[in-house]
Scaffold this motif. Sequence first.
Motif, PDB file in Angstrom:
ATOM      1  N   PRO A  11       0.777  -1.240   0.000  1.00 48.69           N
ATOM      2  CA  PRO A  11       0.000   0.000   0.000  1.00 48.69           C
ATOM      3  C   PRO A  11       0.805   1.286   0.000  1.00 48.69           C
ATOM      4  O   PRO A  11       0.257   2.347  -0.236  1.00 48.69           O
ATOM      5  N   LEU A  12       2.097   1.215   0.290  1.00 48.84           N
ATOM      6  CA  LEU A  12       2.857   2.453   0.390  1.00 48.84           C
ATOM      7  C   LEU A  12       3.119   3.037  -0.994  1.00 48.84           C
ATOM      8  O   LEU A  12       3.371   2.308  -1.949  1.00 48.84           O
ATOM      9  N   LEU A  13       3.035   4.338  -1.080  1.00 48.90           N
ATOM     10  CA  LEU A  13       3.257   5.015  -2.354  1.00 48.90           C
ATOM     11  C   LEU A  13       4.716   4.836  -2.763  1.00 48.90           C
ATOM     12  O   LEU A  13       5.615   5.416  -2.172  1.00 48.90           O
ATOM     13  N   ALA A  14       4.928   4.003  -3.784  1.00 47.98           N
ATOM     14  CA  ALA A  14       6.293   3.655  -4.190  1.00 47.98           C
ATOM     15  C   ALA A  14       6.725   4.365  -5.465  1.00 47.98           C
ATOM     16  O   ALA A  14       7.881   4.706  -5.627  1.00 47.98           O
ATOM     17  N   GLY A  15       5.802   4.561  -6.394  1.00 48.46           N
ATOM     18  CA  GLY A  15       6.139   5.199  -7.651  1.00 48.46           C
ATOM     19  C   GLY A  15       5.580   6.600  -7.710  1.00 48.46           C
ATOM     20  O   GLY A  15       4.477   6.866  -7.240  1.00 48.46           O
ATOM     21  N   LEU A  16       6.344   7.522  -8.267  1.00 43.17           N
ATOM     22  CA  LEU A  16       5.900   8.909  -8.381  1.00 43.17           C
ATOM     23  C   LEU A  16       5.896   9.324  -9.848  1.00 43.17           C
ATOM     24  O   LEU A  16       6.852   9.052 -10.574  1.00 43.17           O
ATOM     25  N   PRO A  17       4.829   9.968 -10.295  1.00 40.44           N
ATOM     26  CA  PRO A  17       4.730  10.377 -11.692  1.00 40.44           C
ATOM     27  C   PRO A  17       5.464  11.689 -11.934  1.00 40.44           C
ATOM     28  O   PRO A  17       4.875  12.685 -12.329  1.00 40.44           O
ATOM     29  N   LEU A  18       6.756  11.723 -11.632  1.00 42.35           N
ATOM     30  CA  LEU A  18       7.498  12.963 -11.799  1.00 42.35           C
ATOM     31  C   LEU A  18       8.958  12.673 -12.092  1.00 42.35           C
ATOM     32  O   LEU A  18       9.540  11.746 -11.567  1.00 42.35           O
ATOM     33  N   THR A  19       9.498  13.462 -12.983  1.00 42.28           N
ATOM     34  CA  THR A  19      10.929  13.460 -13.258  1.00 42.28           C
ATOM     35  C   THR A  19      11.294  14.869 -13.677  1.00 42.28           C
ATOM     36  O   THR A  19      11.599  15.131 -14.832  1.00 42.28           O
ATOM     37  N   GLY A  20      11.209  15.798 -12.777  1.00 42.30           N
ATOM     38  CA  GLY A  20      11.497  17.175 -13.086  1.00 42.30           C
ATOM     39  C   GLY A  20      10.330  17.925 -13.687  1.00 42.30           C
ATOM     40  O   GLY A  20      10.453  19.079 -14.074  1.00 42.30           O
ATOM     41  N   SER A  59      -3.210  -5.052   3.589  1.00 39.26           N
ATOM     42  CA  SER A  59      -1.896  -5.055   4.215  1.00 39.26           C
ATOM     43  C   SER A  59      -1.961  -4.377   5.576  1.00 39.26           C
ATOM     44  O   SER A  59      -2.762  -3.471   5.796  1.00 39.26           O
ATOM     45  N   ASP A  60      -1.102  -4.822   6.475  1.00 43.57           N
ATOM     46  CA  ASP A  60      -0.984  -4.167   7.777  1.00 43.57           C
ATOM     47  C   ASP A  60       0.270  -3.292   7.836  1.00 43.57           C
ATOM     48  O   ASP A  60       0.769  -2.958   8.911  1.00 43.57           O
ATOM     49  N   ALA A  61       0.765  -2.886   6.655  1.00 49.39           N
ATOM     50  CA  ALA A  61       1.985  -2.080   6.594  1.00 49.39           C
ATOM     51  C   ALA A  61       1.751  -0.634   7.007  1.00 49.39           C
ATOM     52  O   ALA A  61       2.699   0.135   7.125  1.00 49.39           O
ATOM     53  N   TYR A  62       0.501  -0.252   7.190  1.00 46.82           N
ATOM     54  CA  TYR A  62       0.204   1.106   7.627  1.00 46.82           C
ATOM     55  C   TYR A  62      -1.077   1.085   8.453  1.00 46.82           C
ATOM     56  O   TYR A  62      -1.841   0.115   8.423  1.00 46.82           O
ATOM     57  N   VAL A  63      -1.296   2.150   9.203  1.00 50.68           N
ATOM     58  CA  VAL A  63      -2.519   2.291   9.994  1.00 50.68           C
ATOM     59  C   VAL A  63      -3.468   3.200   9.219  1.00 50.68           C
ATOM     60  O   VAL A  63      -3.159   4.362   8.959  1.00 50.68           O
ATOM     61  N   SER A  64      -4.613   2.675   8.837  1.00 51.92           N
ATOM     62  CA  SER A  64      -5.552   3.420   8.003  1.00 51.92           C
ATOM     63  C   SER A  64      -6.379   4.388   8.840  1.00 51.92           C
ATOM     64  O   SER A  64      -6.486   4.246  10.064  1.00 51.92           O
ATOM     65  N   PRO A  65      -7.015   5.385   8.197  1.00 56.92           N
ATOM     66  CA  PRO A  65      -7.932   6.265   8.926  1.00 56.92           C
ATOM     67  C   PRO A  65      -9.038   5.488   9.632  1.00 56.92           C
ATOM     68  O   PRO A  65      -9.415   5.819  10.760  1.00 56.92           O
ATOM     69  N   GLY A  66      -9.562   4.446   8.964  1.00 55.42           N
ATOM     70  CA  GLY A  66     -10.616   3.647   9.593  1.00 55.42           C
ATOM     71  C   GLY A  66     -10.156   2.973  10.867  1.00 55.42           C
ATOM     72  O   GLY A  66     -10.906   2.890  11.848  1.00 55.42           O
ATOM     73  N   GLN A  67      -8.931   2.484  10.878  1.00 52.87           N
ATOM     74  CA  GLN A  67      -8.399   1.861  12.088  1.00 52.87           C
ATOM     75  C   GLN A  67      -8.265   2.878  13.216  1.00 52.87           C
ATOM     76  O   GLN A  67      -8.525   2.568  14.379  1.00 52.87           O
ATOM     77  N   ARG A  68      -7.844   4.100  12.866  1.00 53.93           N
ATOM     78  CA  ARG A  68      -7.731   5.141  13.888  1.00 53.93           C
ATOM     79  C   ARG A  68      -9.111   5.538  14.419  1.00 53.93           C
ATOM     80  O   ARG A  68      -9.268   5.791  15.616  1.00 53.93           O
TER      81      ARG A  68
END
Length: 334
Positions: A109-118, A190-199
């Motif tokens: 779930p983590l943001l891994a790719g970014l649509p940017l190169t300058g 995934s449990d790799a992050y804590v979602s707003p719903g979990q909070r």
Amino acid sequence: MPRRATIYDVASEAGVSISTVSLALNTPARVSDRTRQRVLQAADRLGYTPKPDAVAKARKGVGRIGVIAPYTSYPSVARRLKGVLQAVAGSPLEVVVFDHPSAARSASPLLAGLPLTGRLDGLIVVSLPLEDSTAERLSGLGLPTVLVDGNRPGFDSVRTDDAEGGRLVAEHLVERGHGSFGFLGESQESDAYVSPGQRRLAGFRAALEDSGQLLPPESVHFTAHGLEQAAAAAEGLLSGPRRPTALFAGDDLLAAGALRAARALGLKVPEDLALAGFDDTDLAGALDLTTVRQPLEESGRAATELLMRRMGSAEPSAVRETTLRLELVRRGST
């Protein structure tokens, strides 16, 4: 005038094919993390800018900010974008929108790719957690970035206190005399992050415990984010032998599904079941639903204003974290 770097240069620098460069920049999920990082690093070193964006960037006085968010997953995100557009109105800034899958629906779930190169002068990331390498890349590029509905050390952020929202709902339902509670939330891969719903669930549960009430494990159900899926999950929750008399749904769409399930079971709202949601979308108003109001447009405006200040400053400044206030909106469902 120096020659502008091309996709061929990036491929040569990274030691990959041109098609791999294209995939890494446009559909990063289709290449390995190692290859993606190699391509992005090569593009950064060369200052590669795809041709259409080079033309836009050459227009004198026009800056460009990107907004990346799970637009197709949540109606609330579109309202945050509305706030962004309101903030840039009348300024020499373009807004480029990038859709991204919901973090809840991804095994990574983590943001891994970014649509940017300058191509961008600033970036707003909405409702998406960052992986370490992405955060490091943003910092290394010196790209001003603001997080909305999330926070990370070193980055400006605008958010609300989801746990406090859950607490507001619990306190309201206890005040209404309820002693049996349930929660319906969005499932995540995934449990790799804590979602707003979990909070929100954590705040709801903590407030109930503070008032001497319990939220039994069997009264907490999770479902895919959709009206039909929420209705099916809520029907299972509401047809059991220990049916709750008050139900908190993690957002308004889930609450709408719960309302459909209650009606299918012949339950009257609020006489047989009190029901509350979260966000205060148009759907909540149409259904006369008690909900927690998020300042959605305000969060988009605040994030853009933070970003514009960061973009306009040549000197480093302290990280700014803005927390916006939530409000319980009482309607006929409780």
